[in-house]
Design an enzyme around this catalytic site. Structure first.
Site, PDB file in Angstrom:
ATOM      1  N   ASP A 138       0.840  -1.190   0.000  1.00 29.96           N
ATOM      2  CA  ASP A 138       0.000   0.000   0.000  1.00 29.96           C
ATOM      3  C   ASP A 138       0.881   1.249   0.000  1.00 29.96           C
ATOM      4  O   ASP A 138       1.964   1.241  -0.586  1.00 29.96           O
ATOM      5  CB  ASP A 138      -0.941  -0.038   1.220  1.00 29.96           C
ATOM      6  CG  ASP A 138      -2.285   0.593   0.940  1.00 29.96           C
ATOM      7  OD1 ASP A 138      -2.331   1.824   0.722  1.00 29.96           O
ATOM      8  OD2 ASP A 138      -3.301  -0.126   0.938  1.00 29.96           O
ATOM      9  N   HIS A 214      -3.729   5.937   3.514  1.00 29.24           N
ATOM     10  CA  HIS A 214      -4.411   4.744   3.011  1.00 29.24           C
ATOM     11  C   HIS A 214      -3.776   3.460   3.539  1.00 29.24           C
ATOM     12  O   HIS A 214      -4.471   2.541   3.994  1.00 29.24           O
ATOM     13  CB  HIS A 214      -4.376   4.783   1.480  1.00 29.24           C
ATOM     14  CG  HIS A 214      -5.245   3.778   0.797  1.00 29.24           C
ATOM     15  ND1 HIS A 214      -4.848   2.473   0.586  1.00 29.24           N
ATOM     16  CD2 HIS A 214      -6.474   3.892   0.250  1.00 29.24           C
ATOM     17  CE1 HIS A 214      -5.807   1.833  -0.051  1.00 29.24           C
ATOM     18  NE2 HIS A 214      -6.811   2.667  -0.277  1.00 29.24           N
ATOM     19  N   SER A 542     -11.105  -0.821  -1.056  1.00 31.64           N
ATOM     20  CA  SER A 542      -9.825  -0.764  -0.323  1.00 31.64           C
ATOM     21  C   SER A 542     -10.025  -1.096   1.141  1.00 31.64           C
ATOM     22  O   SER A 542      -9.131  -1.626   1.803  1.00 31.64           O
ATOM     23  CB  SER A 542      -9.215   0.637  -0.423  1.00 31.64           C
ATOM     24  OG  SER A 542      -8.445   0.794  -1.577  1.00 31.64           O
TER      25      SER A 542
END
Length: 747
Positions: A138, A214, A542
């Site tokens: 990520d 994220h 996600s």
């Protein structure tokens, strides 16, 4: 041999090639053709490129686990020379992939005792999870987050080969017994953003640190430690925790401001496999492509072969059909659903009508006095979308502005309104987003409403000579029904790469998910957002992907000898039904961790069976070798139909045929001496026959086969039609359910 150039000869010819614009390519090599004069494949690739390339730093990565070959910066002429070599299988342009951007453990039942599991208690599973390592590819990690506290954790498993790399803003000492690995891969990104590349982005600090948020969010969702009193500026307050709180986390930073490059992703997967992860979680993807051109699919095949469970997000391109990413059958493809939690907000019009929406706004609010309401005012054609620079301050100052959803980010629209002098925003859905509501931490008072309410408010503004509005916010509400509902943004099937494989596989929580956050960026991600928060609420596949990755870690702890395919089957066949906005968008249903721990039966798939599946596709031997990485593939054995793969779901395609027949094999992972009987969903258009209709498993580990015959009934035209049903093997203890999707392309 006459007429065939060797790689060495081609390299000599390249010396006359002048320096040209270069970009990154991934080069697939015939692994077994390395000359004996080179000790390693890396030496071979390096020597080759030093002769071929105009610069000594052309070799970016040598892949040793996930792929046979390397990544390099090459000119067009160099690419053409390589393609003529006997040692080169293929040369592919680097692909740019994108990210698929509290209460979920309770919603999934993980805050309660998991119950007995073959004599094992939940405490035993938690302790066994200490030996499970979840690798997250990520945007990096925020190691200081409380979600990565190692309080009470035992020593790191001795088999672990990973490490924490240093950077200008990251010390290896920041890692601990919870966060046991932190690496970064930036060579593909650097090549694209350098003077020679096509991206013109400011230079980023190269380190494992997450400056996006994220990666921290997904890693903590999968395996974050318990953190009390967590919230986003007061919203969703409670205890935040990952799915597998005792599992270890290893972070592989492969995504940067411009996205995630395939060469970096493949390098991250290559390293994670060597480091010894048990689960790989990738909340990113691109469009659909043949498996031999899909970087993630290629890396995931080796991971699967090494016993690593790979979970990937399905994509956020719903409700458009055939919009899926990451559809390889050896990957768990995860869609998104809602929770039973919401963040209600209201917009009251001057005509006293009150409309419900959602919001995560946490400021002082508007007060109770109505103000003017405007929509699509001024000469700018994009003012209805509230694009940057589209609003005229003299028309919106001191007023609430209606902004149509779409094109630019939702939170950016609020910033545009604020900067133009507006005091509030109603974010109104259009036909494309329908009734899907996503709560955001806006910079000004803002309420998001669905299309129907949006249309009513738009009409009110047009018809009332002096429209007004006032916005209010009610915080967090629990036990919302119905739930789960498939998120509108969750990408839909069918699977265009292989129509006979049903995708997505299942859904997990992916709307308004609270998890840890990077403190270098505000909750909206906008540069103008100076707020800092330890946790953030985000939506997307996600977010659903790491939920499944974490549950897979629990499965690995409970059943360490199960293959990734067996684990995948357990998750799929025990999933439960959901409330649908679009049929066929949820695969097997919504994950149920409790039942997945004890599925009764599983559909297992060996590496050789996956190879037989690949050989049943219209691929060359070289294409299959690119995925499988074995030099002696002959495809002498292949499935009669790709749908004959021992998959836990069925996709029945009636093309120029009225009869489709598939065979499946079930393995008993439950108690000995159990009998299962089949139950089939009856549909008017299809006759389904299962033979045998009863399976008796005398021993644990027994494998029994059955054949299903699907017959499309004659009658009205069915071309272009889709239907859905299920095949369920059940007894008093278990229900092993396989969804069936039917489609008619030509009859």
């Amino acid at each position: 041999m006459a007429g065939i150039w060797t790689l060495a000869a081609l390299l000599l010819l390249s010396l006359s090639i002048s320096t040209a614009a270069k970009q990154t390519y991934i080069v697939h090599m015939k692994h077994n053709t390395k000359p004996d004069s080179f000790p390693t494949h890396h030496d071979w690739y390096t020597a080759s490129l030093q002769s071929l390339a105009s610069t000594p730093d052309s070799l970016l990565y040598t892949y040793t686990n996930a792929f046979d070959g390397f990544a390099a910066s090459l000119s067009d002429e160099e690419v053409e020379l390589l393609k003529q070599s006997q040692s080169v299988v293929g040369v592919y342009e680097d692909t740019l992939y994108s990210l698929h951007t509290t209460r979920t453990p309770a919603f999934l039942g993980l805050n309660t005792d998991l119950g007995p599991l073959d004599g094992r208690h939940a405490l035993d599973i938690n302790q066994a999870s200490n030996d499970v390592i979840v690798g997250v590819l990520d945007t990096g990690i925020w190691p200081e987050s409380k979600s990565f506290s190692d309080s009470g954790m035992p020593e790191i498993p001795t088999r672990w080969k990973g490490e924490c790399e240093s950077g200008p803003d990251f010390s290896p000492k920041l890692c601990n017994k919870k966060l046991i690995g932190a690496r970064y891969f930036s060579k593909g990104y650097n090549m694209a953003s350098s003077g020679r590349g096509y991206l013109k982005k400011p230079k980023e600090i190269e380190s494992p640190r997450d400056r996006d948020g994220h990666g921290t969010h997904t890693a903590s969702t999968a395996a974050g430690s318990q953190v009390a009193n967590a919230s986003l500026l007061g919203y969703a307050s409670g205890t935040a925790r990952g799915m597998a709180t005792h599992a270890r986390v290893a972070s592989y930073k492969v995504c940067w401001t411009s996205g995630c490059f395939g060469s970096d992703i493949l390098a991250g997967m290559d390293r994670a496999i060597a480091d010894g992860v048990d689960v790989l979680s990738l909340s990113l993807g691109g469009g659909s492509a043949p498996y031999y051109r899909d970087t993630i699919a290629i890396g995931a095949f080796t991971a699967m072969e090494r016993g690593i469970f790979v979970s990937c997000s399905a994509g956020n391109s719903g409700p458009s059909i055939a919009s899926l990413a990451n559809v390889a059958p050896w990957i768990m493809t995860v869609g998104a659903g809602t929770l039973d939690r919401d963040f209600p907000a209201y917009a009251v019009m001057g005509n006293k009508k009150r409309f419900a929406g959602v919001s995560l706004y946490s400021g002082v609010g508007m007060g109770g006095k109505p103000v003017g309401l405007v929509y699509n005012k001024g000469g700018n054609s994009t003012s209805n979308l509230c694009m940057p620079g589209s609003l005229e301050p003299k028309l919106v100052r001191g007023k609430v502005v209606i902004c149509d959803r779409g094109i630019n980010p939702r939170v950016e629209k609020g910033a545009v309104v604020r900067d133009a002098g507006g005091v509030g925003m109603i974010l109104a859905n259009t036909a494309e987003s329908g009734e899907e509501l996503v709560a955001d931490s806006h910079l000004l008072p803002a309420v998001a409403v669905g299309r129907k309410i949006g249309d009513v408010i738009r009409e009110y503004v047009k018809s009332d000579p002096n429209p007004t509005a006032v916005l209010s916010f009610e915080g967090t509400v629990l036990n919302v029904r119905p739930s789960p509902v498939v998120a509108a943004f969750s990408s839909r099937g069918p699977n265009l790469v292989t129509r006979e494989i049903l995708k997505p596989d299942l859904i997990g929580p992916g709307v308004n998910i609270l998890a840890a956050w990077s403190e270098t960026i505000g909750p909206t991600g906008l540069e103008t957002d100076t707020r800092k928060t330890e946790f953030n609420i985000m939506s997307g596949t996600s977010m659903s992907c790491p939920h499944i990755s974490g549950v897979a870690a629990l499965l690995k702890a409970a059943h360490p000898t199960w293959s990734p395919s067996a684990m995948k089957s357990a998750l799929m066949t025990t999933a439960y039904g959901v409330h649908l906005r679009a049929r066929g968008s949820h695969g097997s249903g919504h994950v149920d961790p409790h039942k997945a721990l004890s599925p009764g039966l599983v559909y297992d798939i060996s590496t050789d069976e996956y190879i037989e599946f690949l050989c049943s596709l219209d691929y060359t031997i070289e294409h299959v070798q690119a995925i499988v990485k074995r030099p002696n593939i002959t495809c002498s054995r292949k499935l009669s139909n790709p749908g004959d793969l021992n998959y836990p779901s069925f996709s029945v395609v009636f093309a120029n045929n009225r009869v489709v027949r598939y065979t499946r094999e079930l393995t008993n992972v439950g108690a000995a001496g159990l009998t299962y009987e089949v139950d089939v969903t009856r549909l008017p258009a299809v006759q389904v026959t299962v033979n045998p209709s009863k399976l008796v498993f005398k021993n644990v580990g027994d494998k029994l086969r059955y054949t299903v015959t699907f017959v499309s009934k004659k009658g009205a035209s069915l071309t272009g039609r889709s239907e859905f049903g299920a095949i369920v093997w059940r007894n008093a203890q278990h229900q092993v359910r396989s969804p069936v999707a039917y489609s008619w392309t030509q009859l």
